[in-house]
Structure formats: C-alpha cells, structure tokens
Design an enzyme around this catalytic site. Structure first.
Site, PDB file in Angstrom:
ATOM      1  N   HIS A 121      -0.673 -12.170 -72.330  1.00 39.12           N
ATOM      2  CA  HIS A 121      -2.078 -11.955 -72.004  1.00 39.12           C
ATOM      3  C   HIS A 121      -2.371 -10.492 -71.675  1.00 39.12           C
ATOM      4  O   HIS A 121      -3.391  -9.947 -72.068  1.00 39.12           O
ATOM      5  CB  HIS A 121      -2.458 -12.849 -70.819  1.00 39.12           C
ATOM      6  CG  HIS A 121      -3.914 -12.880 -70.517  1.00 39.12           C
ATOM      7  ND1 HIS A 121      -4.795 -13.618 -71.266  1.00 39.12           N
ATOM      8  CD2 HIS A 121      -4.641 -12.269 -69.559  1.00 39.12           C
ATOM      9  CE1 HIS A 121      -6.015 -13.453 -70.776  1.00 39.12           C
ATOM     10  NE2 HIS A 121      -5.947 -12.637 -69.742  1.00 39.12           N
ATOM     11  N   TYR A 166       0.053  -7.998 -74.921  1.00 36.60           N
ATOM     12  CA  TYR A 166      -0.131  -8.149 -76.374  1.00 36.60           C
ATOM     13  C   TYR A 166       1.175  -7.915 -77.119  1.00 36.60           C
ATOM     14  O   TYR A 166       1.185  -7.424 -78.237  1.00 36.60           O
ATOM     15  CB  TYR A 166      -1.212  -7.195 -76.901  1.00 36.60           C
ATOM     16  CG  TYR A 166      -2.626  -7.591 -76.494  1.00 36.60           C
ATOM     17  CD1 TYR A 166      -2.838  -8.421 -75.408  1.00 36.60           C
ATOM     18  CD2 TYR A 166      -3.734  -7.156 -77.199  1.00 36.60           C
ATOM     19  CE1 TYR A 166      -4.116  -8.790 -75.035  1.00 36.60           C
ATOM     20  CE2 TYR A 166      -5.025  -7.526 -76.830  1.00 36.60           C
ATOM     21  CZ  TYR A 166      -5.201  -8.338 -75.747  1.00 36.60           C
ATOM     22  OH  TYR A 166      -6.467  -8.716 -75.382  1.00 36.60           O
ATOM     23  N   SER A 207     -11.636 -14.307 -74.151  1.00 40.25           N
ATOM     24  CA  SER A 207     -11.472 -15.757 -74.059  1.00 40.25           C
ATOM     25  C   SER A 207     -11.132 -16.162 -72.629  1.00 40.25           C
ATOM     26  O   SER A 207     -10.619 -15.357 -71.856  1.00 40.25           O
ATOM     27  CB  SER A 207     -10.334 -16.192 -74.973  1.00 40.25           C
ATOM     28  OG  SER A 207      -9.117 -15.639 -74.515  1.00 40.25           O
ATOM     29  N   HIS A 208     -11.423 -17.385 -72.290  1.00 39.01           N
ATOM     30  CA  HIS A 208     -10.960 -17.979 -71.038  1.00 39.01           C
ATOM     31  C   HIS A 208     -10.614 -19.431 -71.313  1.00 39.01           C
ATOM     32  O   HIS A 208     -11.194 -20.347 -70.750  1.00 39.01           O
ATOM     33  CB  HIS A 208     -12.025 -17.833 -69.940  1.00 39.01           C
ATOM     34  CG  HIS A 208     -11.485 -17.219 -68.693  1.00 39.01           C
ATOM     35  ND1 HIS A 208     -11.953 -17.493 -67.445  1.00 39.01           N
ATOM     36  CD2 HIS A 208     -10.467 -16.344 -68.503  1.00 39.01           C
ATOM     37  CE1 HIS A 208     -11.273 -16.788 -66.546  1.00 39.01           C
ATOM     38  NE2 HIS A 208     -10.366 -16.089 -67.172  1.00 39.01           N
ATOM     39  N   HIS A 233      -7.488 -21.317 -71.302  1.00 41.23           N
ATOM     40  CA  HIS A 233      -6.665 -22.179 -70.443  1.00 41.23           C
ATOM     41  C   HIS A 233      -7.363 -22.546 -69.142  1.00 41.23           C
ATOM     42  O   HIS A 233      -7.376 -23.723 -68.769  1.00 41.23           O
ATOM     43  CB  HIS A 233      -5.308 -21.533 -70.190  1.00 41.23           C
ATOM     44  CG  HIS A 233      -4.390 -21.661 -71.374  1.00 41.23           C
ATOM     45  ND1 HIS A 233      -3.106 -21.197 -71.389  1.00 41.23           N
ATOM     46  CD2 HIS A 233      -4.593 -22.198 -72.586  1.00 41.23           C
ATOM     47  CE1 HIS A 233      -2.558 -21.453 -72.559  1.00 41.23           C
ATOM     48  NE2 HIS A 233      -3.455 -22.046 -73.310  1.00 41.23           N
ATOM     49  N   ARG A 267     -17.982  -7.664 -66.308  1.00 38.36           N
ATOM     50  CA  ARG A 267     -17.381  -6.524 -65.592  1.00 38.36           C
ATOM     51  C   ARG A 267     -16.833  -5.485 -66.570  1.00 38.36           C
ATOM     52  O   ARG A 267     -16.954  -4.288 -66.347  1.00 38.36           O
ATOM     53  CB  ARG A 267     -16.257  -6.999 -64.659  1.00 38.36           C
ATOM     54  CG  ARG A 267     -16.749  -7.596 -63.358  1.00 38.36           C
ATOM     55  CD  ARG A 267     -15.642  -7.659 -62.308  1.00 38.36           C
ATOM     56  NE  ARG A 267     -14.489  -8.439 -62.725  1.00 38.36           N
ATOM     57  CZ  ARG A 267     -14.427  -9.768 -62.760  1.00 38.36           C
ATOM     58  NH1 ARG A 267     -15.481 -10.473 -62.387  1.00 38.36           N
ATOM     59  NH2 ARG A 267     -13.337 -10.391 -63.140  1.00 38.36           N
ATOM     60  N   ASP A 281     -11.950  -2.681 -64.196  1.00 41.05           N
ATOM     61  CA  ASP A 281     -12.114  -4.051 -63.727  1.00 41.05           C
ATOM     62  C   ASP A 281     -10.769  -4.574 -63.225  1.00 41.05           C
ATOM     63  O   ASP A 281      -9.734  -4.320 -63.829  1.00 41.05           O
ATOM     64  CB  ASP A 281     -12.611  -4.897 -64.906  1.00 41.05           C
ATOM     65  CG  ASP A 281     -12.545  -6.376 -64.623  1.00 41.05           C
ATOM     66  OD1 ASP A 281     -12.751  -6.758 -63.456  1.00 41.05           O
ATOM     67  OD2 ASP A 281     -12.300  -7.140 -65.569  1.00 41.05           O
ATOM     68  N   GLU A 291      -5.701 -12.778 -58.839  1.00 39.48           N
ATOM     69  CA  GLU A 291      -6.824 -12.551 -59.757  1.00 39.48           C
ATOM     70  C   GLU A 291      -8.149 -12.960 -59.119  1.00 39.48           C
ATOM     71  O   GLU A 291      -9.049 -13.471 -59.789  1.00 39.48           O
ATOM     72  CB  GLU A 291      -6.576 -13.279 -61.083  1.00 39.48           C
ATOM     73  CG  GLU A 291      -5.374 -12.695 -61.802  1.00 39.48           C
ATOM     74  CD  GLU A 291      -5.118 -13.251 -63.190  1.00 39.48           C
ATOM     75  OE1 GLU A 291      -5.967 -14.024 -63.696  1.00 39.48           O
ATOM     76  OE2 GLU A 291      -4.077 -12.901 -63.761  1.00 39.48           O
ATOM     77  N   GLY A 302     -11.431  -6.063 -78.565  1.00 33.97           N
ATOM     78  CA  GLY A 302     -11.068  -7.442 -78.859  1.00 33.97           C
ATOM     79  C   GLY A 302     -10.116  -8.027 -77.852  1.00 33.97           C
ATOM     80  O   GLY A 302      -9.778  -7.405 -76.851  1.00 33.97           O
ATOM     81  N   SER A 332      -5.779 -14.510 -77.698  1.00 36.53           N
ATOM     82  CA  SER A 332      -5.385 -15.646 -76.871  1.00 36.53           C
ATOM     83  C   SER A 332      -4.448 -16.528 -77.690  1.00 36.53           C
ATOM     84  O   SER A 332      -4.871 -17.150 -78.664  1.00 36.53           O
ATOM     85  CB  SER A 332      -6.623 -16.426 -76.439  1.00 36.53           C
ATOM     86  OG  SER A 332      -6.251 -17.664 -75.867  1.00 36.53           O
TER      87      SER A 332
END
Lengths: 241, 737
Positions: free
Chosen positions: B43, B46, B88-89, B91, B110, B262, B306, B526, B529
């Site tokens: 995550h 990469y 993406s979020h 999971h 953010r 962020d 987080e 970009g 995920s």
C-alpha cells in the site's frame, strides 16, 4: 444594501451566499466569523448560510446556535434587520429560537439533493415580494434534516398569521405527497417569524441565481430584499404579540 | 521471539528483513521493524507495481506536477491549474462500509488541499456484488451514505461517479474516490521537509490507536488476523476535516510554509520519511510531543497510527506561533514535535531519549522491488465464442426493457441524490450526463470531469479493456464539450502474487498507457490497490480512470438529452459487428463471453476531434456516446433525459441485435437542426469520420426499424414513459423489495 454572511464553524454555503450578494446582486457584503460580534446598524441583510455547521453533531444547528455571533444576530433581528436562514441556516434559526418548530431527519432517513418545486404562499414579505402568490418556482434542496415539524398550536399560528411562505408542490402547484420528499409537515419549505423580518427556508435560492447554472428562480428572493431595502419600503416590525 | 520472527509476523519477508539488516548494519528493534513493515507494505511502497507503473506516459506541456506527490496538477490556462487524484479504500469498506467509504473520501480530499488547492468537486467509483444479495445491499447503502455524508459535511459537491454490480465484487467491494481542486500556479505547495533547523509540526486531530497497521491490512487479502492491539479501521470526522481544510488553506497563503503532507496511510512515519526523502533531509522527532487521545501509547503506535484528519506541516524556524494562531482560529491543535536535520535519518525520541533511528529514504524508497511472474489466464481463451450460433432474439422491445432494468445501465439517481451536487454554485452539469461540467468563477472557463471503468471488458481482455477505459473517459469529456487534459488512475486488482492477476495488471496498464499516449492525455497521479480477493477468485481487474478536460467557454458545454422535436439524429463513427462483452450477452442471454470490443485508436481520435469541433462550432444540440447496452440504450437514454422520443430506420448488414445492443467503440450520437447537417458532414469528411443519419427527435416514444436490403428485420417500439419508468426504478425496486 449592506449584506453580512455569517461563517459558523463548518459552514459550507457561506461562499455561495457571498458570491450572490457581491457578484450577482452587486451589493457590498462581508463575512462575519462566528467568534466575532457585529453592530446591528452596520447591515441591512444578515444571511445564515447552509452547510453542516459543527458537522451536524448533536442536532443540526444546535451548536452553531450557541456561537458568540448569535447574540448579534438576535440584536439585529430585534432591530428589524432582515435575517435569511438557508438550509443549515434555517436549522440554526430554529435552534436559536428565532423561528418556531424544529427539523427532523428526512422521511427516508437519507440525505436528499435534487431540484424540487415550491409554491409561493405569501408574497407580502420582504423576501418574496417579486414572486406572485401561488407561483410555482424551482429550487434546489440538499439536506438530511429538512423534515419540518411543529406542534399543533404553533402550526395553527403559522397558518392563521400567514407565516408559511413556501410549500413543496409538484410542477402544477399541487401539494402531492410525492412532491414533499423530505416529509415536511404541511409541505413547509419556508416560514417567517411573526414580525416578518426573519425567513428560514430549506431550499437554496443562492444556488438558483444564474443562467449558467440552469436556474434563475432563486435570484428574485435576493432582489426582493434589495427592493425592500433600497426601494424605501419600510417593513413594519413594530407589531409584537 | 527473534527479530526475524517478529518481522515475519509483521508481514516482512526474509529478503526484506535481510535488506533492513544491510541498511542498518544491526538488528532493528520492534519500533523500527514496525516502521519498515508499514512503509514497505504494498500500500505504501508500490513494491509490486512500481516497474509497471513506469510505463505510463506522465509528461506533457500541460503537466505541472506528475506522479510522486500528494496529487497531480494540470494547467488549465489563465494561471490556473487543477489538482486531482483517485484513491481506493476497498478493504476498510468491506469491513465497515460507512466509515471505510467516508475516510476514503476524507483522505482523498486531504491530498488535494495539501497541495494548496481548494477542493471543488468529488467523484466516486463503486463496485459491489449483485444487488440480489442482502449483504451487498447493506454494503451498497452504507458505503454510499458514508461517502455522501463526508463530502456533504465538507461542503464539497459530488458531481459524478459510476456504480457497477457484479458477483466478482461480492466479498470485496471497491470504493474509489476522486477529488478535484483548483489552484493558482504560484500557490502550489509540495511535500518537502527542507531547510535544516526548520520545525516539523503535527496539526489537526489527536492521535489514537485507530487505523493501526491499516496500510498492512490493505496489503493482504482480507482476514481476521491483526498483529497488534487496536483496530485497522479509521473513524472519520468530517467537521474536523473541514476546519483542517480551512486552516491549511489559510496557512498555505504564507511563504514561510516549507512543506505539507497528509498523514494518511502509515500516519506519522509515512509523512515524515516521505517529506524528508523528497528533500534529501532528515527529521528528528519526539513522539511524546504528539497530542494523543489514547492512554499509554507506545512509540510504534504513535508512529503508525492512521487516526484521521491530521497533517504534517514544515515551517521555517520561528513561525511556530503563527501556525498555532491560525489553527487556534479553527479550534485545532498545532504542535511542534520535530526538527529538520541534514543527516538523512528519521530519528525517533521518546521524552528526549532515542528509541529508534533509520535512514528516512530507506523507509520511503528503499523497499526491494518485487519482480512478479506474469501469465496469461487460461480463461481468456475459453471465453471467446462464435456468435453466429446464438439465435437472434425476436422480441427486441423486451431486450431493451431488460437492459434498462439492469442496475449497471439504469439511472443511478438513487445514489447521487444522496450527494450534495450543487454546493459551491459551480455545477453546470450535475451527475446523470456523460461528464460533470464545473464553471471556474472569475473566468469564462469550465472544466469537465468524469470517472470511468469497465472491469468486465478488462476481465475478458485486460489490454483492450485498459485502452477502452481511457477512450471512454475522454469521449465523455468530449461529448460535454471539453478538451481532455490529464488523467488519474485507480488500479484495483487481486493478489499480485498470482501470475494471472499480475498479467491482468500489466496488460491493463499497457492498454491505458497506449491510449493515453496517443490521445496525449498523460497520467499525473494514481493509486494501486492489490489483494482484492473474494472467497474463490479475484475481483474483475478494475482500473478506474478519472479525467479532467477544459472548456475555454463554459457556455458552450453540451449535454446528452435530446432537446428539440425535429432535430436530426446522427451517428458519428460506425456500427461494428461486435457482440462480445456486451451487457446484452452477459445479462440478457447469460453468456459471459468476449472478445471485448476492439478500440481503433486512430478512429477514436478522429471521432472525438470531430465531435468536439462540432460542439465548439455550435452545430449540435446534444451529444452522447454509445457504451453499455449499445445504440438502442444510448438512444433510449437521450430520449429519457430529454423527455422526448426518436424515430428512425437504420439500414445495415449486421444482425439486428448486434446493431442495437453491440458495444462497438468510437461511436457518438448527435442531435442537430437539419440545416446544420451539411456543415457537420463537411467537417466529418475533412477529419475522415463517417456520419449517418439515424432518424429524428420526436415526441412520445422510441421507434427504431432495423432494415436489411429494405426489409424490416427487427424493430423497437416503446413509449418514452415506459422506458423511463423502468430505467428510473431498476435499483430502487431491488432495494425496497
């Protein structure tokens, strides 16, 4: 006409109201931050904008109605200045006790954003004098708590005193249930106080004020106020019950 | 437990552990291991995708900021630029759809205001299982509410998006959010921790034990394992984020701000090591100074938490109180907890005592790149069939009804009605058309934005699917009257350790790269995920493309709805003999088969050039591209949106179902006054595109006669009222049953 737009913590529609006053109406306008106060004589129109002040936590408008600036708003209202509460601004007026009643969550429990039709019930107000009584106009609603509720006595008063200013309707002006997606009692979209210088409405006239945005039905609300102020028509605020 | 065992438990491989030993020249302690485990997770690092992502074209005169920052930035002229990114979020949304989707939107927003840009629009791209399933309905409704509530409370309009339902997403829904912001060229801020002695501050919310190991959680298949106490889930507070946004935008007006980042995935550690790595500097920080909302937090917990709505701010020494003053106005904390150094180290102290020390760049960039095996999936060959053996359906009206009743084609108003679409008073074209159009106040300009994806095409043929997405996104902007400028991608795939999944990933990237190169629409930001897996197989390979285009005169925008009775309806491009991959085959005939529609890039380019020119010249009253459901559905959509009808006879040598429902690419439906036809034809001829008159706009209903050698071989005759009713209620009736 000197305009003020109040910035509550978390207001989202402040910029929209400011834009309409300044760039569409061409009037002087200032932001007032919620931690500040102001003098009633400095402004003719005070706008409580939409958005989600304090994240709508507790109840929409409940926390904002306890902001420092509210005392100045009340003073201005008592001095007969025109107060316009839009969306969350309407909820703040209710929570501050400047208008009667309360807002419940929408009948399907969801945020609702769409263009709807409203009928002008009373054009003898500073906010609606450029509309005709019975006229059907198109405005945008965008809220989760727009389901107006009042007890029987209050509702009777609103009716007998003709303080229901706009109601949800279909394109032909009929108050069908399907044309009231928020579930508002008596299809209420806007009410005024007894003195008539405070208006709260759930739809957003400031978002319907320009050709490029596809709708100009809302601009006449702002022009109505301007006409009242600049046209020298003194609204009688002396009657108090 | 040995350090190596601990490393394994935290998800680090033997190879990675050896690399850490090499970097440090000693064994790492638990804190240091935790830092590497989150920063070297897929995550954050990469590591599985980097070599492939290099294939994207990322350059162009319009690009002001390409990949590698919080967001990409593209020039729109007049000293203005647009910042954008998709993220993406997935999971988190599978576990807690409301909070998962909400915090996905929050993180995305953010990333935009971190660059100094004011967010002006949100979009989203959602994938769920079949709506017939109860849990899917729950995931769908909650994710939509979560993403909506967050954006609504922030006062940012959601102007577009797409939703697609397929069983492949049943256990692992996809939630991708896109944010677009506007910024002046000279106000762009980057995430750099430069200048020795400068102050490193944390602003916004206090840090708690939420979102522990969230990045690692997102870097494996969904399971119940969690190596630490605390939840990998984050909880969103949009009100706090709104305050944070206003405070940051006010802060960023000052030239003593050095950098901002962020605190998203991997919180304090990622923001500090990435800003230091970009500047080639180091940071010394004391975790005890970070405001905490949970008791007795350990250094590693503070470093990797987080917790949402936090930012890292680096300012010139001596301006700490100026920062505090701005944040106090917005009722937020701002605390100095570190200093920029020149030794390249991320040095972590607890109450003045060093508890961990690693090279900052090694965390941010030192991960050993994983070379994955890639293998063409066998299913691809099995799914290619000969369509001549499929009988032509007689009742074409019924087919049209079924297609319009498909949740994948039907109106998504039930979704976007939950999003405030018009706050900001810039929304010229709201959700429901091909792209959203937003005016830029103070100029004549507008921008058009769209987000597109087609996992099904990518499943049938990852390369063609990848190509098609970019073409479709660009076409959606073009039919709205905008010139496409740049794109941002959200690449959602299964487990990259599976060679077939890796093949899908590589080929999709190749397809996207190919078209973005040819159409000159560079990739400027970009997100990847991986590990989106259901019980039995990966999700469809689902790259998402978000694209922005510019209109020099926003008044000249175009929409899809038929406007005027009597207008001619003209097809730009050609109907092709392609039935593969169509919604008709998949959902009406229950045949999952390709080949996916082919994209001829040269033809696509010509069709788009011609359409854009026709709109700019004011020749047309509407424009709409032909996609899922084919020509018949596209015509139906123009009728429904305009509350008008269509009548036409189409001469063809194709089967009537192929003509009406095939999904051949590079086709646009225009409606125009008859007197403009000759100018349009001349223009099309010059560019080299075929045009054909399909019929004309009328009131009432949709009537299409398909003719072969002047014989009627198929027809559609339906009322606009009926098709609108079906199209409007398809999703609603499934949810409210």
């Amino acid at each position: 006409m000197n305009c003020a737009v109040i910035q509550f913590a978390g207001s989202g529609g402040d910029g929209d109201c400011y834009h309409v006053c300044k760039n569409i109406l061409g009037q002087p306008v200032e932001y007032i931050f919620h931690k500040e106060t102001f003098a009633a004589q400095d402004f003719d129109l005070i706008i409580l904008p939409g958005g989600a002040s304090h994240g709508d936590y507790l109840r929409p408008g409940a926390l904002a109605a306890r902001s420092k600036v509210i005392k100045s708003v009340i003073d201005a209202a008592n001095a007969g200045k025109y107060i316009l509460g839009i969306g969350n601004g309407f909820q703040i007026l209710l929570e501050a006790g400047l208008l009667p009643g309360t807002m419940l969550i929408n009948k399907d429990l969801k945020f609702y954003s769409e263009d709807i039709f409203v009928r002008v019930e009373n054009n003898a107000t500073p906010f609606t004098n450029l509309y005709k009584n019975g006229e059907v106009i198109r405005l945008t609603v965008a809220c989760k708590y727009g389901n107006y509720y009042a007890d029987k006595k209050t509702m009777e008063q609103l009716k007998t005193q003709n303080k229901i200013v706009l109601t949800y309707c279909d394109i032909n002006g009929n108050a069908a249930e399907a044309s009231n997606p928020l579930g508002s009692m008596e299809n209420i979209a806007a009410i005024a106080n007894q003195e008539g210088n405070i208006l709260g409405l759930m739809p957003h006239p400031e978002r319907c004020a320009e050709e490029i945005l596809g709708n100009t039905d809302g601009i006449r609300m702002f022009q109505s106020i301007l006409q009242y102020v600049e046209g020298g028509k003194i609204h009688d605020c002396s009657r108090r019950s | 437990m040995t350090a190596r065992e601990e490393a394994k438990k935290l998800g680090l491989t033997d190879l990675e552990f050896d690399e850490i030993l090499k970097i440090l020249g000693r064994e790492p302690n638990y804190l240091e291991l935790s830092l590497y485990s989150v920063m070297w997770s897929e995550h954050c690092s990469y590591k599985n995708s980097k070599p492939v992502l290099k294939r994207f074209p990322t350059q162009g005169p319009q690009v002001l900021q390409g990949p590698g920052e919080n967001a990409g930035i593209v020039d729109i002229g007049d000293n203005l630029a647009v910042a954008m990114k998709v993220e993406s979020h997935n999971h988190p949304s599978a576990v807690d759809p409301y909070q998962g989707a909400a915090t996905g939107a929050g993180g995305m927003i953010r990333d935009i205001f971190t660059m100094g840009a004011r967010p002006i629009a949100l979009l989203n791209s959602l994938r769920f299982g079949c709506l017939c399933d109860d849990r899917t309905q729950y995931l769908f409704e909650e994710a939509v509410a979560g993403i909506g509530d967050y954006g609504n409370a922030m006062g940012i309009p959601t102007v577009g998006g797409e939703v697609y339902f397929d069983d492949s997403y049943k256990e692992n829904p996809l939630v991708n959010a896109m944010c677009v912001g506007i910024i002046k060229h000279d106000k762009i801020v980057r995430g750099k921790a430069a200048g020795v002695g400068n102050s490193v501050m944390v602003v916004g919310a206090a840090t708690g034990r939420d979102g522990m190991h969230g990045a690692s959680f997102a870097s494996g298949e969904l399971s119940d394992d969690n190596p630490d106490q605390g939840s990998p889930m984050q909880v969103g507070d949009p009100f706090k984020e709104k305050q944070l946004m206003e405070a940051c935008l006010e802060l960023l007006q000052n030239d003593w701000v050095v950098g901002v980042q962020d605190m998203g995935a991997a919180g304090v550690v990622s923001s500090t090591c990435e800003t230091a790595a970009r500047a080639g500097s180091g940071i010394e920080l004391d975790v005890a100074l970070v405001p905490q909302r949970d008791k007795d937090m350990k250094p590693h917990e503070i470093m990797i938490s987080e917790s949402q709505e936090r930012m890292l701010v680096i300012v010139e020494k001596g301006h700490e109180d100026d920062v505090k003053k701005i944040f106090k106005k917005w009722d937020l904390d701002a605390v100095k907890f570190g200093t920029v150094t020149d030794d390249g180290m991320l040095r972590i102290l607890e109450n003045g005592k060093v508890v961990g020390e690693v090279p900052a760049a090694s965390l941010a960039e030192g991960v050993p790149i994983v070379k994955r095996e890639s293998k063409r999936p066998v299913y691809m060959d099995k799914l290619q069939i000969d369509f001549s053996k499929i009988p032509v359906t007689d009742d074409l009206n019924e087919v049209l009804f079924k297609l319009l009743d498909s949740p994948n084609i039907a109106s998504k108003a039930i979704v976007y009605r939950q999003f405030d679409q018009t706050i900001g008073t810039n929304t010229v074209v709201a959700p429901g058309s091909d792209a959203a159009v937003i005016r830029i106040k103070g100029t004549k300009k507008g921008i058009a934005v769209s987000v597109d994806g087609n996992g099904y095409y990518c499943y049938l043929d990852p390369y063609e699917g990848g190509k098609q997405i970019v073409a479709e996104a660009a076409r959606n902007l073009v039919v709205s009257g905008a010139k496409p400028l740049a794109l941002t991608d959200g690449l959602n795939f299964g487990n990259p350790e599976k060679p077939e999944v890796y093949y899908q990933f590589e080929k999709c990237v190749d397809g996207i790269s190919e078209v973005s190169k040819k159409l000159n629409i560079p990739v400027i930001s970009g997100n990847v995920s991986f590990y989106n897996e259901g019980k039995f197989s990966a999700v469809y390979p689902t790259p998402i493309v978000g694209m922005v285009g510019v209109l020099d005169d926003v008044n000249k925008h175009c929409t899809m709805n038929f406007k005027k009775q009597g207008d001619l309806v003209v097809l730009l491009g050609e109907n092709t003999d392609e039935l593969g991959g169509s919604t008709y085959l998949q959902e009406v005939l229950n045949i999952t088969a390709g080949p996916a529609p082919r994209l001829d890039i040269e033809l696509e380019k010509k069709v788009q050039t011609c359409c854009l020119k026709a709109i700019e010249l004011g020749l047309v009253n509407s424009a709409h591209d032909v996609v899922q459901g084919g020509l018949a559905v596209a015509l139906a959509e123009c009728c429904i949106a305009g509350n008008l009808g269509f009548s036409g006879e189409i001469e063809t040598d194709l089967r009537p179902d192929t003509l009406l429902f095939g999904e051949g690419q590079s086709r646009i439906i225009l409606s125009l006054p008859e007197e403009n036809l000759s100018v349009l034809n001349k223009l099309a001829k010059e560019i080299g595109v075929k045009t054909s008159v399909l019929g004309f706009v009328k009131s009432g209903g949709l009537n299409i006669q398909v003719k072969q050698k002047e014989q009627v071989v198929g027809k559609i005759e339906v009322s606009t009222e009926r098709i609108a009713e079906i199209w409007n209620n398809a999703i609603k009736r499934r949810i409210e049953k």
